[in-house]
Design an enzyme around this catalytic site. Structure first.
Site, PDB file in Angstrom:
ATOM      1  N   GLU A  45       0.832  -1.224   0.000  1.00  0.00           N
ATOM      2  CA  GLU A  45       0.000   0.000   0.000  1.00  0.00           C
ATOM      3  C   GLU A  45       0.859   1.264   0.000  1.00  0.00           C
ATOM      4  OE1 GLU A  45      -1.577   1.783   3.512  1.00  0.00           O
ATOM      5  OE2 GLU A  45      -1.277  -0.035   4.691  1.00  0.00           O
ATOM      6  N   LYS A  66      -3.217  -1.681  15.824  1.00  0.00           N
ATOM      7  CA  LYS A  66      -2.752  -0.856  16.945  1.00  0.00           C
ATOM      8  C   LYS A  66      -3.881  -0.677  17.940  1.00  0.00           C
ATOM      9  CE  LYS A  66       0.643   2.036  14.699  1.00  0.00           C
ATOM     10  NZ  LYS A  66       0.537   1.897  13.240  1.00  0.00           N
TER      11      LYS A  66
HETATM   12  N1  PSU Z   1      -2.839   1.529  10.722  1.00  0.00           N
HETATM   13  C1  PSU Z   1      -1.507   1.498  10.870  1.00  0.00           C
HETATM   14  N2  PSU Z   1      -0.733   2.046   9.899  1.00  0.00           N
HETATM   15  C2  PSU Z   1      -1.259   2.597   8.763  1.00  0.00           C
HETATM   16  C3  PSU Z   1      -2.682   2.609   8.616  1.00  0.00           C
HETATM   17  C4  PSU Z   1      -3.420   2.054   9.607  1.00  0.00           C
HETATM   18  O1  PSU Z   1      -1.023   1.006  11.874  1.00  0.00           O
HETATM   19  O2  PSU Z   1      -0.517   3.108   7.910  1.00  0.00           O
HETATM   20  C5  PSU Z   1      -3.289   3.182   7.364  1.00  0.00           C
HETATM   21  C6  PSU Z   1      -3.613   2.058   6.356  1.00  0.00           C
HETATM   22  O3  PSU Z   1      -3.471   2.566   5.051  1.00  0.00           O
HETATM   23  C7  PSU Z   1      -5.073   1.776   6.646  1.00  0.00           C
HETATM   24  C8  PSU Z   1      -5.581   3.161   6.932  1.00  0.00           C
HETATM   25  O4  PSU Z   1      -5.771   1.180   5.574  1.00  0.00           O
HETATM   26  O5  PSU Z   1      -4.543   3.787   7.680  1.00  0.00           O
HETATM   27  C9  PSU Z   1      -6.877   3.148   7.708  1.00  0.00           C
HETATM   28  O6  PSU Z   1      -7.383   4.430   7.809  1.00  0.00           O
HETATM   29  P1  PSU Z   1      -8.827   4.666   8.436  1.00  0.00           P
HETATM   30  O7  PSU Z   1      -8.683   4.293   9.885  1.00  0.00           O
HETATM   31  O8  PSU Z   1      -9.106   6.116   8.236  1.00  0.00           O
HETATM   32  O9  PSU Z   1      -9.747   3.754   7.702  1.00  0.00           O
END
Ligand code: PSU
Ligand code: MN
Length: 303
Positions: free
Chosen positions: A25, A160
């Site tokens: 990603e 996390k």
């Molecule tokens: N959690 C992490 N590192 C990340 C992300 C999430 O520990 O880099 C990033 C990923 O790209 C994930 C996105 O798909 O954040 C999720 O964002 P949201 O919570 O806004 O859906």
């Protein structure tokens, strides 16, 4: 092939020859880590995939084109631009394509584009999930819905504890997404190897991961699979240190009224600052570890 999709020549050749390919990603590059560590890490992750016998395909939207496989210049561009690049989730692709804009793909859009390209395995750090307090904010990552509907295996280090891990598992159960622990019965919590929550199945080899994914396809399911791979012991963080940083980041998030798609990048950046970079080093190590496992699994899947 989708008219908006560009598959890099090396990736295309590998897919056509039935060779292993692993998707990566780009939100982790532009919104998940600071420059220049983000670019350095993205290139190291690609190299780790090669070292383990697969071809990397970093995914992003560049000038409105859906890219499976980026050049080093494109990775540098996304890393340097950082949070100025649109964090692209499922709802954002139509606008980015129509406006010929750039976008950093989350787990959700990386799965979408990987599937369009015919890539079955994707390695990352952590996924989005059900946020703490979601019972009032309704902040639930689109990543969970994508896992429910797109047939890609996502290899991560768990989630996390900026998230509510218990509710995240409940959501995945409802949506029929298998959560697999690699070499563990317990869901890893990203920076630490344990969360206190169990996984659905423990698997101890890339071959067995490949067999489960193959069975899921042969059953005709449309969704994907979540593989959670604990951070190597020597790089795991002290639970007290990381928990304190996460608690403080969550408090600041609430005080400053951060919401929506900004929440996760805000929390990730604050945790790095609050731990003085220690969490960044752990983050890098666990991504490399996931890349290696994903490459071996992709190899087992094509064998
Ligand atoms: N959690 C992490 N590192 C990340 C992300 C999430 O520990 O880099 C990033 C990923 O790209 C994930 C996105 O798909 O954040 C999720 O964002 P949201 O919570 O806004 O859906
Ligand atoms: Mn959200």
């Amino acid at each position: 092939m989708n008219m908006y999709l560009d598959i890099a020549p090396e990736v295309k050749a590998a897919l056509e020859a039935g060779k292993p390919v692993v998707a990566l990603e780009s939100t982790i590059i532009s919104h998940g880590m600071p420059y220049p560590k983000n670019v350095e890490t993205a290139l190291r992750v690609e190299q780790t995939i090669r070292d383990n016998g697969a071809v990397p395909a970093t995914i992003a939207v560049i000038g409105g084109r859906l890219k499976a496989g980026l050049s080093h210049e494109e990775i540098e561009h996304l890393g340097k631009a950082g949070r100025a690049v649109t964090k692209a989730s499922r709802r954002d692709l139509p606008a980015l394509v129509a406006r010929k804009a750039d976008g950093a793909t989350t787990v959700t859009t990386t799965m979408i584009i990987a599937h369009m390209a015919g890539i079955r395995i994707f390695a990352t750090g952590g996924i989005g999930g059900v946020h703490r307090g979601a019972e009032t904010t309704m902040d639930i990552s689109a990543d969970l819905e994508e896992l429910a509907q797109t047939p890609v295996m996502v290899v991560c280090a768990g989630a996390k504890s900026i998230l509510d891990l218990g509710l995240t598992l409940e959501y995945l159960e409802t949506k029929g997404v298998p959560v697999i622990g690699y070499g563990t019965d317990e869901l890893p919590a990203f920076y630490t190897r344990k969360s206190g929550f169990g996984v659905d199945y423990r698997v101890d080899s890339p071959e067995e991961l490949a067999a489960m994914f193959r069975a899921q396809r042969e059953l005709g399911y449309r969704g994907g699979m979540l593989v959670t791979n604990p951070i190597p012991e020597q790089y795991a963080m002290d639970k007290t240190v990381i928990d304190a940083a996460i608690e403080q980041a969550l408090r600041e998030c609430e005080e400053q009224g951060v919401h929506g798609k900004e929440t996760t990048p805000f929390l990730l950046a604050r945790v790095v600052e609050l731990t003085g970079g220690e969490s960044l080093e752990s983050n890098i190590r666990l991504v490399l570890n996931n890349a290696a496992l994903a490459a071996k699994t992709a190899a087992a899947l094509t064998a």
